[in-house]
Design an enzyme around this catalytic site. Structure first.
Site, PDB file in Angstrom:
ATOM      1  N   SER A  61       0.840  -1.196   0.000  1.00 48.43           N
ATOM      2  CA  SER A  61       0.000   0.000   0.000  1.00 48.43           C
ATOM      3  C   SER A  61       0.874   1.244   0.000  1.00 48.43           C
ATOM      4  O   SER A  61       1.982   1.243   0.567  1.00 48.43           O
ATOM      5  CB  SER A  61      -0.848  -0.042   1.271  1.00 48.43           C
ATOM      6  N   TYR A 101      -2.338  -0.763  10.904  1.00 42.07           N
ATOM      7  CA  TYR A 101      -2.567  -1.379   9.589  1.00 42.07           C
ATOM      8  C   TYR A 101      -1.403  -1.040   8.649  1.00 42.07           C
ATOM      9  O   TYR A 101      -0.804  -1.909   8.021  1.00 42.07           O
ATOM     10  CB  TYR A 101      -3.898  -0.905   8.968  1.00 42.07           C
ATOM     11  N   LYS A 112       1.719  -3.467   6.888  1.00 40.21           N
ATOM     12  CA  LYS A 112       2.123  -3.562   5.473  1.00 40.21           C
ATOM     13  C   LYS A 112       3.632  -3.319   5.357  1.00 40.21           C
ATOM     14  O   LYS A 112       4.324  -4.012   4.618  1.00 40.21           O
ATOM     15  CB  LYS A 112       1.355  -2.529   4.628  1.00 40.21           C
TER      16      LYS A 112
HETATM   17  P1  NAD Z   1     -10.909  -7.227   1.212  1.00 39.47           P
HETATM   18  O1  NAD Z   1     -11.142  -7.192   2.672  1.00 39.47           O
HETATM   19  O2  NAD Z   1     -12.039  -6.951   0.317  1.00 39.47           O
HETATM   20  O3  NAD Z   1     -10.272  -8.640   0.800  1.00 39.47           O
HETATM   21  C1  NAD Z   1      -9.401  -9.329   1.647  1.00 39.47           C
HETATM   22  C2  NAD Z   1      -9.864 -10.775   1.721  1.00 39.47           C
HETATM   23  O4  NAD Z   1      -8.969 -11.504   2.558  1.00 39.47           O
HETATM   24  C3  NAD Z   1     -11.262 -10.928   2.335  1.00 39.47           C
HETATM   25  O5  NAD Z   1     -12.073 -11.703   1.480  1.00 39.47           O
HETATM   26  C4  NAD Z   1     -11.013 -11.646   3.666  1.00 39.47           C
HETATM   27  O6  NAD Z   1     -12.063 -12.537   3.992  1.00 39.47           O
HETATM   28  C5  NAD Z   1      -9.697 -12.362   3.391  1.00 39.47           C
HETATM   29  N1  NAD Z   1      -8.864 -12.596   4.577  1.00 39.47           N
HETATM   30  C6  NAD Z   1      -8.516 -11.712   5.544  1.00 39.47           C
HETATM   31  N2  NAD Z   1      -7.737 -12.313   6.459  1.00 39.47           N
HETATM   32  C7  NAD Z   1      -7.583 -13.590   6.070  1.00 39.47           C
HETATM   33  C8  NAD Z   1      -6.901 -14.707   6.606  1.00 39.47           C
HETATM   34  N3  NAD Z   1      -6.241 -14.634   7.761  1.00 39.47           N
HETATM   35  N4  NAD Z   1      -6.942 -15.883   5.952  1.00 39.47           N
HETATM   36  C9  NAD Z   1      -7.632 -15.980   4.790  1.00 39.47           C
HETATM   37  N5  NAD Z   1      -8.325 -14.979   4.239  1.00 39.47           N
HETATM   38  C10 NAD Z   1      -8.289 -13.782   4.875  1.00 39.47           C
HETATM   39  O7  NAD Z   1      -9.701  -6.223   0.920  1.00 39.47           O
HETATM   40  P2  NAD Z   1      -9.190  -5.652  -0.462  1.00 39.47           P
HETATM   41  O8  NAD Z   1      -9.593  -4.238  -0.555  1.00 39.47           O
HETATM   42  O9  NAD Z   1      -9.518  -6.576  -1.550  1.00 39.47           O
HETATM   43  O10 NAD Z   1      -7.619  -5.654  -0.189  1.00 39.47           O
HETATM   44  C11 NAD Z   1      -6.807  -6.703  -0.617  1.00 39.47           C
HETATM   45  C12 NAD Z   1      -5.375  -6.430  -0.210  1.00 39.47           C
HETATM   46  O11 NAD Z   1      -4.963  -5.178  -0.747  1.00 39.47           O
HETATM   47  C13 NAD Z   1      -5.158  -6.326   1.286  1.00 39.47           C
HETATM   48  O12 NAD Z   1      -3.905  -6.927   1.588  1.00 39.47           O
HETATM   49  C14 NAD Z   1      -5.085  -4.836   1.554  1.00 39.47           C
HETATM   50  O13 NAD Z   1      -4.300  -4.554   2.677  1.00 39.47           O
HETATM   51  C15 NAD Z   1      -4.412  -4.360   0.286  1.00 39.47           C
HETATM   52  N6  NAD Z   1      -4.725  -2.962  -0.028  1.00 39.47           N
HETATM   53  C16 NAD Z   1      -6.019  -2.563  -0.158  1.00 39.47           C
HETATM   54  C17 NAD Z   1      -6.316  -1.232  -0.455  1.00 39.47           C
HETATM   55  C18 NAD Z   1      -7.735  -0.751  -0.563  1.00 39.47           C
HETATM   56  O14 NAD Z   1      -7.953   0.458  -0.459  1.00 39.47           O
HETATM   57  N7  NAD Z   1      -8.709  -1.614  -0.777  1.00 39.47           N
HETATM   58  C19 NAD Z   1      -5.258  -0.314  -0.643  1.00 39.47           C
HETATM   59  C20 NAD Z   1      -3.949  -0.760  -0.516  1.00 39.47           C
HETATM   60  C21 NAD Z   1      -3.682  -2.084  -0.212  1.00 39.47           C
HETATM   61  C1  WQD Z   2      -9.651   9.423   1.102  1.00 45.74           C
HETATM   62  C2  WQD Z   2      -9.942  10.892   1.376  1.00 45.74           C
HETATM   63  C3  WQD Z   2     -10.326  11.388   3.692  1.00 45.74           C
HETATM   64  C4  WQD Z   2     -14.057   9.089   4.037  1.00 45.74           C
HETATM   65  C5  WQD Z   2      -6.960   4.473   3.129  1.00 45.74           C
HETATM   66  C6  WQD Z   2      -5.818   3.798   3.829  1.00 45.74           C
HETATM   67  C7  WQD Z   2      -4.791   3.352   2.837  1.00 45.74           C
HETATM   68  C8  WQD Z   2      -5.424   2.513   1.729  1.00 45.74           C
HETATM   69  C9  WQD Z   2      -6.612   3.177   1.127  1.00 45.74           C
HETATM   70  C10 WQD Z   2      -5.280   0.195   2.268  1.00 45.74           C
HETATM   71  C11 WQD Z   2      -9.243  11.415   2.624  1.00 45.74           C
HETATM   72  C12 WQD Z   2     -11.582  11.630   2.883  1.00 45.74           C
HETATM   73  C13 WQD Z   2     -12.896   9.681   3.564  1.00 45.74           C
HETATM   74  C14 WQD Z   2     -15.143   9.909   4.418  1.00 45.74           C
HETATM   75  C15 WQD Z   2     -13.857  11.841   3.786  1.00 45.74           C
HETATM   76  N1  WQD Z   2      -5.921   1.276   2.198  1.00 45.74           N
HETATM   77  N2  WQD Z   2     -12.812  11.029   3.436  1.00 45.74           N
HETATM   78  N3  WQD Z   2     -14.999  11.261   4.270  1.00 45.74           N
HETATM   79  O1  WQD Z   2      -7.327   7.483   3.869  1.00 45.74           O
HETATM   80  O2  WQD Z   2      -6.459   7.876   1.522  1.00 45.74           O
HETATM   81  O3  WQD Z   2      -6.439   5.605   2.457  1.00 45.74           O
HETATM   82  O4  WQD Z   2      -7.509   3.577   2.163  1.00 45.74           O
HETATM   83  O5  WQD Z   2      -4.099   0.030   2.193  1.00 45.74           O
HETATM   84  O6  WQD Z   2      -3.850   2.635   3.552  1.00 45.74           O
HETATM   85  O7  WQD Z   2      -5.245   4.716   4.748  1.00 45.74           O
HETATM   86  O8  WQD Z   2      -8.593   6.602   1.854  1.00 45.74           O
HETATM   87  O9  WQD Z   2     -10.942   6.618   1.156  1.00 45.74           O
HETATM   88  O10 WQD Z   2     -10.403   6.616   3.616  1.00 45.74           O
HETATM   89  O11 WQD Z   2      -9.935   8.664   2.275  1.00 45.74           O
HETATM   90  O12 WQD Z   2     -13.785  13.053   3.695  1.00 45.74           O
HETATM   91  O13 WQD Z   2     -16.188   9.434   4.890  1.00 45.74           O
HETATM   92  O14 WQD Z   2     -11.337  11.040   1.633  1.00 45.74           O
HETATM   93  O15 WQD Z   2     -10.181  12.359   4.690  1.00 45.74           O
HETATM   94  O16 WQD Z   2      -8.865  12.736   2.376  1.00 45.74           O
HETATM   95  P1  WQD Z   2      -7.160   7.003   2.494  1.00 45.74           P
HETATM   96  P2  WQD Z   2     -10.057   7.055   2.246  1.00 45.74           P
END
Ligand code: NAD
Ligand code: WQD
Length: 378
Positions: free
Chosen positions: A155, A181, A185
């Site tokens: 991330s 969190y 990562k």
């Molecule tokens: P998500 O929660 O939709 O998907 C994650 C899946 O992993 C879920 O289906 C959950 O049931 C499964 N899971 C969690 N812990 C587990 C475990 N111990 N064993 C087996 N399964 C498990 O999340 P996502 O948005 O699809 O994110 C996927 C990956 O991308 C994550 O590693 C997250 O940290 C990373 N990521 C997500 C975002 C985002 O904004 N969505 C941004 C950056 C990084």
């Molecule tokens: C985006 C912008 C908020 C919600 C997070 C994690 C990051 C990654 C993605 C996994 C910000 C604003 C949000 C709301 C708002 N996840 N906001 N009202 O914070 O950039 O990133 O998700 O790895 O690690 O930190 O994403 O969508 O929460 O926020 O005003 O109800 O929207 O302040 O400026 P963020 P977000």
């Protein structure tokens, strides 16, 4: 007559040659029932990979524990292909070992993690156990079974508060990360780097996602957060559909053009295709070690930009209130995506309008996400 025979001979040879192509390796996808995993699996299946998913259903909806998550049933419908599903936790080494012994896995794409920033501040130990110890168990099982190719879902959060913009992959990581969190990562990235230094057979790609949004254009799969969404786009679309009363905009006094936070929103299909390109890179015999790539668009949009675009494409008014800043939020975050373009031959193609249009289609077709029952999904 002779010409006819030559043509049919040529056709036969072409078919034989096509059939002789080695089949693509089977990919193990952890967390494949979730948002990013399910969209990535569509791209992988469409590119002829076979898929084995493991997911413990902690954050994806299945009718019961023995059934495939609804997201994967829809992936099968979309692609007309089968996905093998195992309800397994990545911390369960014995079950992981069984999976590696049952299927001939060529590489692993590791999505499984807990991802709520706010929950991680309340349950840090659970987050480190699931995300860091869980990954450690997974790589041990991989090592024992001689599977040493891994794509890890990292991330942009590992960069902490940007020291410069756009963020390049060599920007320092691990400094000023504001929550467990994000640190989970970062710690995992460090473990994976150490692993690749220790054993040169490992090939690892760290994909640092920026802000994934949007849904498959079919409206069949999308993001289905449990409870009240933490992230902007799902909250916004639930306000638009009338499931939530109004959006709280966290702060309008940031040093940005309109005072609201600026982020690099990336369409989920672009993100998914980035995994396909990363997998091609990983399979390249020349590829070595552990390498990080940003998956972002390189462009920043503000919270208000997203609200206005969503209003335009949905034709709905979004009620919002400006409130205090959310603790730990950053003013501006966006990627330099040039390394991925140069080395993975990948670039995001979809614009903010399409991100909003596809989110809105998914939201309208599935007002309660994958649940049919409104109570359950709230
Ligand atoms: P998500 O929660 O939709 O998907 C994650 C899946 O992993 C879920 O289906 C959950 O049931 C499964 N899971 C969690 N812990 C587990 C475990 N111990 N064993 C087996 N399964 C498990 O999340 P996502 O948005 O699809 O994110 C996927 C990956 O991308 C994550 O590693 C997250 O940290 C990373 N990521 C997500 C975002 C985002 O904004 N969505 C941004 C950056 C990084
Ligand atoms: C985006 C912008 C908020 C919600 C997070 C994690 C990051 C990654 C993605 C996994 C910000 C604003 C949000 C709301 C708002 N996840 N906001 N009202 O914070 O950039 O990133 O998700 O790895 O690690 O930190 O994403 O969508 O929460 O926020 O005003 O109800 O929207 O302040 O400026 P963020 P977000």
């Amino acid at each position: 007559m002779i010409l006819k025979s030559i043509i049919s001979c040529f056709i036969c040879l072409t078919i034989l040659f096509a059939e002789a192509k080695p089949p693509k390796p089977t990919i193990l996808v952890t967390g494949g029932g979730g948002y990013i995993g399910s969209h990535t699996i569509v791209e992988l299946l469409n590119d002829s990979y076979s898929i084995v998913v493991l997911d413990n259903l902690s954050n994806c909806y299945a009718f019961n524990a023995t059934e495939k998550p609804e997201s994967l049933k829809r992936v099968e419908k979309l692609t007309n292909k089968n996905v093998v599903f195992n309800n397994i936790d990545i911390r369960d080494e014995k079950s992981l070992d069984k999976v590696f012994k049952t299927y001939k896995i060529g590489a692993v794409i590791h999505f499984a993690a807990l991802k709520s920033v706010s929950e991680s501040t309340r349950k840090p130990v659970e987050y480190y156990d699931n995300n860091v110890a869980g990954t450690n168990t997974l790589i041990q099982a991989m090592q024992n079974n001689k599977v040493k190719k891994l794509i890890y879902s990292s991330s942009a959060t590992v960069y902490g508060n940007p020291q410069y913009l756009p963020l390049t992959e060599n920007h320092p990581t691990g400094q000023n990360i504001t929550n467990p969190y994000g640190r989970s990562k970062y710690f995992t990235e460090e473990i994976l780097k150490d692993l690749s230094y220790a054993d040169s057979q490992w090939k690892i790609i760290l994909l640092r996602y920026f802000n994934p949004v949007g849904a498959h254009p079919s409206g069949l799969i999308g993001e289905d957060p449990t409870g009240i969404p933490n992230n902007l786009m799902p909250y916004l679309s639930q306000v638009a559909i009338g499931r939530r009363d109004h959006l709280k905009i966290f702060g309008s006094d940031y040093p940005t053009p309109d005072g609201t936070g600026v982020r690099d929103f990336i369409h989920i299909i672009d993100l998914a295709s980035g995994h396909l390109r990363a997998l091609k890179k990983l399979m390249d015999p020349e590829f070595r070690g552990c390498k990080a790539y940003n998956l972002g668009t390189g462009k920043g949009y503000s919270v208000l930009d997203l609200v206005k675009t969503f209003e335009k494409v949905s034709g709905r008014r979004i009620n919002y209130q400006i409130t205090d800043r959310r603790r730990g939020d950053l003013a501006t975050v966006y990627a330099d995506p040039n390394l991925a373009e140069k080395e993975l031959k990948w670039r995001a193609e979809r614009y903010i309008e399409q991100m909003c249009e596809d989110t809105w289609r998914w939201q309208m077709q599935n007002p309660n996400g994958y649940h049919t029952d409104e109570e359950e999904s709230n």
